[in-house]
Design a protein around this motif. Structure first.
Motif, PDB file in Angstrom:
ATOM      1  N   SER A  49       0.854  -1.196   0.000  1.00 16.27           N
ATOM      2  CA  SER A  49       0.000   0.000   0.000  1.00 16.27           C
ATOM      3  C   SER A  49       0.886   1.242   0.000  1.00 16.27           C
ATOM      4  O   SER A  49       1.001   1.948   1.005  1.00 16.27           O
ATOM      5  CB  SER A  49      -0.911   0.003   1.228  1.00 16.27           C
ATOM      6  OG  SER A  49      -1.775  -1.092   1.222  1.00 16.27           O
ATOM      7  N   LEU A  51       0.620   4.217  -1.046  1.00 19.77           N
ATOM      8  CA  LEU A  51       0.018   5.519  -0.763  1.00 19.77           C
ATOM      9  C   LEU A  51      -0.351   5.688   0.707  1.00 19.77           C
ATOM     10  O   LEU A  51      -0.720   6.787   1.134  1.00 19.77           O
ATOM     11  CB  LEU A  51      -1.220   5.743  -1.639  1.00 19.77           C
ATOM     12  CG  LEU A  51      -0.952   5.824  -3.139  1.00 19.77           C
ATOM     13  CD1 LEU A  51      -2.269   5.945  -3.903  1.00 19.77           C
ATOM     14  CD2 LEU A  51      -0.033   6.984  -3.477  1.00 19.77           C
ATOM     15  N   MET A  52      -0.250   4.607   1.489  1.00 22.54           N
ATOM     16  CA  MET A  52      -0.581   4.686   2.912  1.00 22.54           C
ATOM     17  C   MET A  52       0.604   5.279   3.661  1.00 22.54           C
ATOM     18  O   MET A  52       1.407   4.591   4.277  1.00 22.54           O
ATOM     19  CB  MET A  52      -0.975   3.340   3.508  1.00 22.54           C
ATOM     20  CG  MET A  52      -1.244   3.476   4.962  1.00 22.54           C
ATOM     21  SD  MET A  52      -2.622   2.712   5.767  1.00 22.54           S
ATOM     22  CE  MET A  52      -3.757   2.140   4.653  1.00 22.54           C
ATOM     23  N   HIS A  60      -6.468  11.772   2.385  1.00 21.89           N
ATOM     24  CA  HIS A  60      -7.661  10.930   2.190  1.00 21.89           C
ATOM     25  C   HIS A  60      -8.790  11.336   3.135  1.00 21.89           C
ATOM     26  O   HIS A  60      -9.946  11.463   2.728  1.00 21.89           O
ATOM     27  CB  HIS A  60      -7.293   9.464   2.395  1.00 21.89           C
ATOM     28  CG  HIS A  60      -8.474   8.548   2.439  1.00 21.89           C
ATOM     29  ND1 HIS A  60      -9.286   8.313   1.339  1.00 21.89           N
ATOM     30  CD2 HIS A  60      -9.000   7.820   3.459  1.00 21.89           C
ATOM     31  CE1 HIS A  60     -10.252   7.474   1.687  1.00 21.89           C
ATOM     32  NE2 HIS A  60     -10.102   7.165   2.966  1.00 21.89           N
ATOM     33  N   THR A  64     -12.459  12.630   2.364  1.00 23.20           N
ATOM     34  CA  THR A  64     -13.576  11.807   2.841  1.00 23.20           C
ATOM     35  C   THR A  64     -14.605  12.681   3.539  1.00 23.20           C
ATOM     36  O   THR A  64     -15.817  12.548   3.304  1.00 23.20           O
ATOM     37  CB  THR A  64     -13.064  10.701   3.786  1.00 23.20           C
ATOM     38  OG1 THR A  64     -12.187   9.843   3.036  1.00 23.20           O
ATOM     39  CG2 THR A  64     -14.195   9.882   4.371  1.00 23.20           C
ATOM     40  N   ALA A  83     -11.784  12.096  -5.020  1.00 21.02           N
ATOM     41  CA  ALA A  83     -12.280  10.733  -4.781  1.00 21.02           C
ATOM     42  C   ALA A  83     -13.268  10.304  -5.858  1.00 21.02           C
ATOM     43  O   ALA A  83     -13.485   9.108  -6.063  1.00 21.02           O
ATOM     44  CB  ALA A  83     -12.926  10.645  -3.401  1.00 21.02           C
ATOM     45  N   GLU A  89      -7.465   5.204  -9.392  1.00 23.06           N
ATOM     46  CA  GLU A  89      -7.900   4.711  -8.088  1.00 23.06           C
ATOM     47  C   GLU A  89      -7.084   5.363  -6.976  1.00 23.06           C
ATOM     48  O   GLU A  89      -5.884   5.579  -7.113  1.00 23.06           O
ATOM     49  CB  GLU A  89      -7.728   3.190  -8.017  1.00 23.06           C
ATOM     50  CG  GLU A  89      -8.330   2.590  -6.773  1.00 23.06           C
ATOM     51  CD  GLU A  89      -8.248   1.070  -6.774  1.00 23.06           C
ATOM     52  OE1 GLU A  89      -8.251   0.511  -5.671  1.00 23.06           O
ATOM     53  OE2 GLU A  89      -8.179   0.465  -7.848  1.00 23.06           O
ATOM     54  N   ALA A  90      -7.733   5.720  -5.909  1.00 21.46           N
ATOM     55  CA  ALA A  90      -7.101   6.249  -4.703  1.00 21.46           C
ATOM     56  C   ALA A  90      -6.409   7.589  -4.920  1.00 21.46           C
ATOM     57  O   ALA A  90      -5.452   7.920  -4.220  1.00 21.46           O
ATOM     58  CB  ALA A  90      -6.130   5.229  -4.109  1.00 21.46           C
ATOM     59  N   ASP A  92      -7.317  10.434  -4.080  1.00 24.06           N
ATOM     60  CA  ASP A  92      -7.433  11.303  -2.906  1.00 24.06           C
ATOM     61  C   ASP A  92      -6.326  11.028  -1.877  1.00 24.06           C
ATOM     62  O   ASP A  92      -6.156  11.804  -0.943  1.00 24.06           O
ATOM     63  CB  ASP A  92      -8.818  11.187  -2.264  1.00 24.06           C
ATOM     64  CG  ASP A  92      -9.197   9.786  -1.861  1.00 24.06           C
ATOM     65  OD1 ASP A  92      -8.852   8.828  -2.585  1.00 24.06           O
ATOM     66  OD2 ASP A  92      -9.866   9.635  -0.821  1.00 24.06           O
ATOM     67  N   TRP A  93      -5.558   9.976  -2.060  1.00 23.43           N
ATOM     68  CA  TRP A  93      -4.421   9.652  -1.192  1.00 23.43           C
ATOM     69  C   TRP A  93      -3.127  10.290  -1.710  1.00 23.43           C
ATOM     70  O   TRP A  93      -2.132  10.337  -0.998  1.00 23.43           O
ATOM     71  CB  TRP A  93      -4.214   8.148  -1.116  1.00 23.43           C
ATOM     72  CG  TRP A  93      -5.252   7.405  -0.354  1.00 23.43           C
ATOM     73  CD1 TRP A  93      -6.525   7.103  -0.763  1.00 23.43           C
ATOM     74  CD2 TRP A  93      -5.119   6.847   0.947  1.00 23.43           C
ATOM     75  NE1 TRP A  93      -7.176   6.397   0.210  1.00 23.43           N
ATOM     76  CE2 TRP A  93      -6.336   6.223   1.275  1.00 23.43           C
ATOM     77  CE3 TRP A  93      -4.077   6.806   1.867  1.00 23.43           C
ATOM     78  CZ2 TRP A  93      -6.544   5.573   2.479  1.00 23.43           C
ATOM     79  CZ3 TRP A  93      -4.275   6.157   3.077  1.00 23.43           C
ATOM     80  CH2 TRP A  93      -5.513   5.551   3.368  1.00 23.43           C
ATOM     81  N   HIS A 153      -8.870   4.716  10.061  1.00 17.48           N
ATOM     82  CA  HIS A 153      -7.620   5.301   9.575  1.00 17.48           C
ATOM     83  C   HIS A 153      -6.750   5.837  10.702  1.00 17.48           C
ATOM     84  O   HIS A 153      -5.520   5.888  10.553  1.00 17.48           O
ATOM     85  CB  HIS A 153      -7.907   6.345   8.504  1.00 17.48           C
ATOM     86  CG  HIS A 153      -8.406   5.723   7.230  1.00 17.48           C
ATOM     87  ND1 HIS A 153      -7.762   4.677   6.612  1.00 17.48           N
ATOM     88  CD2 HIS A 153      -9.508   5.980   6.482  1.00 17.48           C
ATOM     89  CE1 HIS A 153      -8.425   4.326   5.532  1.00 17.48           C
ATOM     90  NE2 HIS A 153      -9.494   5.097   5.431  1.00 17.48           N
TER      91      HIS A 153
END
Length: 171
Positions: A49, A51-52, A60, A64, A83, A89-90, A92-93, A153
Motif C-alpha cells: 500500500s 500511498l498509505m 484521504h 472523505t 475521490a 484509483e485512490a 485522494d491519497w 484510519h
C-alpha cells in the motif's frame, strides 16, 4: 507523543456523543502526525500500500469529510473532490509531496466546515446526492460512518507511525 484527548461525556445526548467520538478520532489522527519529519510523513512503510503514508492518510480523510458532508449530504459538486475521479484509483491519497503542515491545515479546515454543516442540520435530514451509494442516507448514518472511517484510519496511523519511528501511544 503526549496529549490530552478526551472521550465525549458518558451521559451525552445523541448529537454530542456522535460528534464527540468523531472529533476524538480526528484528534487522534492529527496527534499521530505530531513531531514527524517531512520525509517520514511521505515515506511508505507498507509495501503493498504505497500511498498509505501519514500525509496520504490526512489527504484521504480531508477528502472523505468533503465527500460525505459537502457532496453527498449537501449535494455539492463532486468534481471538486478527487475521490470521484474514476480515471485513477485512490487519487485522494496522492499528495504530490505537499507539506504535511499544509495537508493538516486543509484537514482542520474541512473538519471545521463539516461541523458547521452538521450544526445546521437535523440528524434525520437525508443527503441530497442521489448517486453513489449514499442515496437515502440520513445525516446520522453519514456521521456514524465517518466515525468508523476516521477511527479505522486513526488505527492505520498508529501502525504507520510505529513503523516509521517506533513512536507509540494511546491516550
Amino acid at each position: 507523543m503526549s496529549t490530552e484527548l478526551q472521550r465525549p461525556p458518558l451521559q451525552a445526548d445523541e448529537r454530542t456523543a456522535i460528534i464527540g467520538w468523531l472529533d476524538l478520532q480526528r484528534q487522534i489522527l492529527r496527534w499521530k502526525c505530531e513531531g514527524i519529519s517531512e520525509e517520514d510523513a511521505h515515506r511508505s512503510v507498507v509495501p503493498t500500500s504505497p500511498l498509505m503514508t501519514m500525509a496520504g492518510l490526512i489527504s484521504h480523510m480531508r477528502w472523505t469529510e468533503h465527500m460525505w458532508l459537502e457532496v453527498l449530504f449537501l449535494g455539492g459538486d463532486e468534481k471538486q473532490n478527487p475521490a470521484f475521479d474514476e480515471s485513477s484509483e485512490a487519487v485522494d491519497w496522492v499528495t504530490d509531496g505537499r507539506p504535511l503542515a499544509e495537508l493538516l491545515a486543509e484537514y482542520e479546515a474541512q473538519c471545521a466546515r463539516s461541523n458547521e454543516i452538521v450544526a445546521a442540520a437535523s440528524l434525520d435530514d437525508v443527503g441530497l446526492h442521489t448517486g453513489f451509494y449514499s442515496g437515502g442516507a440520513n445525516l446520522r448514518w453519514m456521521l456514524i460512518h465517518l466515525v468508523e472511517e476516521t477511527g479505522r484510519h486513526a488505527g492505520h496511523a498508529d501502525i504507520v507511525r510505529e513503523l516509521l519511528d517506533g513512536t507509540k501511544g494511546y491516550y
